[in-house]
Write an enzyme that holds these catalytic residues in place. Sequence first.
Site, PDB file in Angstrom:
ATOM      1  N   TYR A 288       0.822  -1.212   0.000  1.00  0.00           N
ATOM      2  CA  TYR A 288       0.000   0.000   0.000  1.00  0.00           C
ATOM      3  C   TYR A 288       0.859   1.267   0.000  1.00  0.00           C
ATOM      4  CZ  TYR A 288      -3.829  -3.088   1.571  1.00  0.00           C
ATOM      5  OH  TYR A 288      -4.758  -4.094   1.693  1.00  0.00           O
TER       6      TYR A 288
ATOM      7  N   ILE B 270     -12.971  -4.989   7.989  1.00  0.00           N
ATOM      8  CA  ILE B 270     -12.029  -3.860   7.916  1.00  0.00           C
ATOM      9  C   ILE B 270     -12.403  -2.930   6.752  1.00  0.00           C
ATOM     10  CG2 ILE B 270     -10.071  -4.910   9.095  1.00  0.00           C
ATOM     11  CD1 ILE B 270      -8.942  -5.634   6.313  1.00  0.00           C
TER      12      ILE B 270
ATOM     13  N   LYS C  88     -12.705   0.352   4.470  1.00  0.00           N
ATOM     14  CA  LYS C  88     -11.886   1.533   4.205  1.00  0.00           C
ATOM     15  C   LYS C  88     -12.819   2.732   4.052  1.00  0.00           C
ATOM     16  CE  LYS C  88      -9.802   3.955   0.418  1.00  0.00           C
ATOM     17  NZ  LYS C  88      -9.675   4.005  -1.038  1.00  0.00           N
TER      18      LYS C  88
ATOM     19  N   ASN D 273     -19.445   3.880   9.447  1.00  0.00           N
ATOM     20  CA  ASN D 273     -19.008   2.486   9.560  1.00  0.00           C
ATOM     21  C   ASN D 273     -18.827   2.083  11.023  1.00  0.00           C
ATOM     22  OD1 ASN D 273     -18.971   2.260   6.777  1.00  0.00           O
ATOM     23  ND2 ASN D 273     -16.766   2.588   6.599  1.00  0.00           N
TER      24      ASN D 273
END
Length: 266
Positions: A40, A218, A220, A230
């Site tokens: 990443y 998880i 984003k 979220n």
Amino acid sequence: MEIPRLGFGTYQMDEREECVEAVELAMETGYEHVDTAQGYDNEEYVAEGLDASGVDRDEVFVATKLDTDNLAADDVVETAQESAERLGTDSIDLLYVHWPINTYDPEETLPALDELVDDGLVERVGLSNFRPDQMREAIETLDAPVYAHQVEMHPMLPQEELHELAVEEDHQLVAYCPIARGKVADVPEIRQVAEKHDATAAQVSLAWLMDKENVTAIPKAASPDHVEENYESLELELDDEDRETIGSIETRERIVDFDDAPWNQV
């Protein structure tokens, strides 16, 4: 510290300012788990965001992943050390093999992970994007227990076999793309449950995942609204009617796919 049910994903956050601000906001919102990867190109930015938030590092579960070019034994050890330095920690909470492709060799890669655990640089071993047969092989090869397996998982890709294996072997199934990059909002069954609970489709999808045994999600998010939205999914409780409605979804769709992916090599 055990892995929290909800984490914060940082895929495609390779711009410093965006990543630092998003991680800082996530920690301030209440997240206690952040997920990154060597590929990443943002491990250093994640560390900056954690520092900017002022949270105690001991209160945050940090996971990263070995790039597919770094899976030879020496590279595993060397690049894991580099990841720890970029993350500003003496010990990585969870280190995954990102994909069992390219330089992955179970007889070379996995013993190197055991070495990292023995040396204390890595607390827990994870795998990512493995087929069920590859998971079983890795479990048999490793001395350290497999703590987590990270895969794409959402209501259109429920990963029943891998979930059964996670429960059977008692490791965590960590769901990436948990809202199918927004596509859950187009699913009538998800919208139906969302309307019932005055929630968003994303919150329903996340709640559905976290409702399952041994599952962590998880998502984003970069915008403050989505980061907070979220997180609020932790308060959403689904009932049997909701589970039945979501379980009736017939659409099957994989978001992350390419010719060399493990499931295309059977």
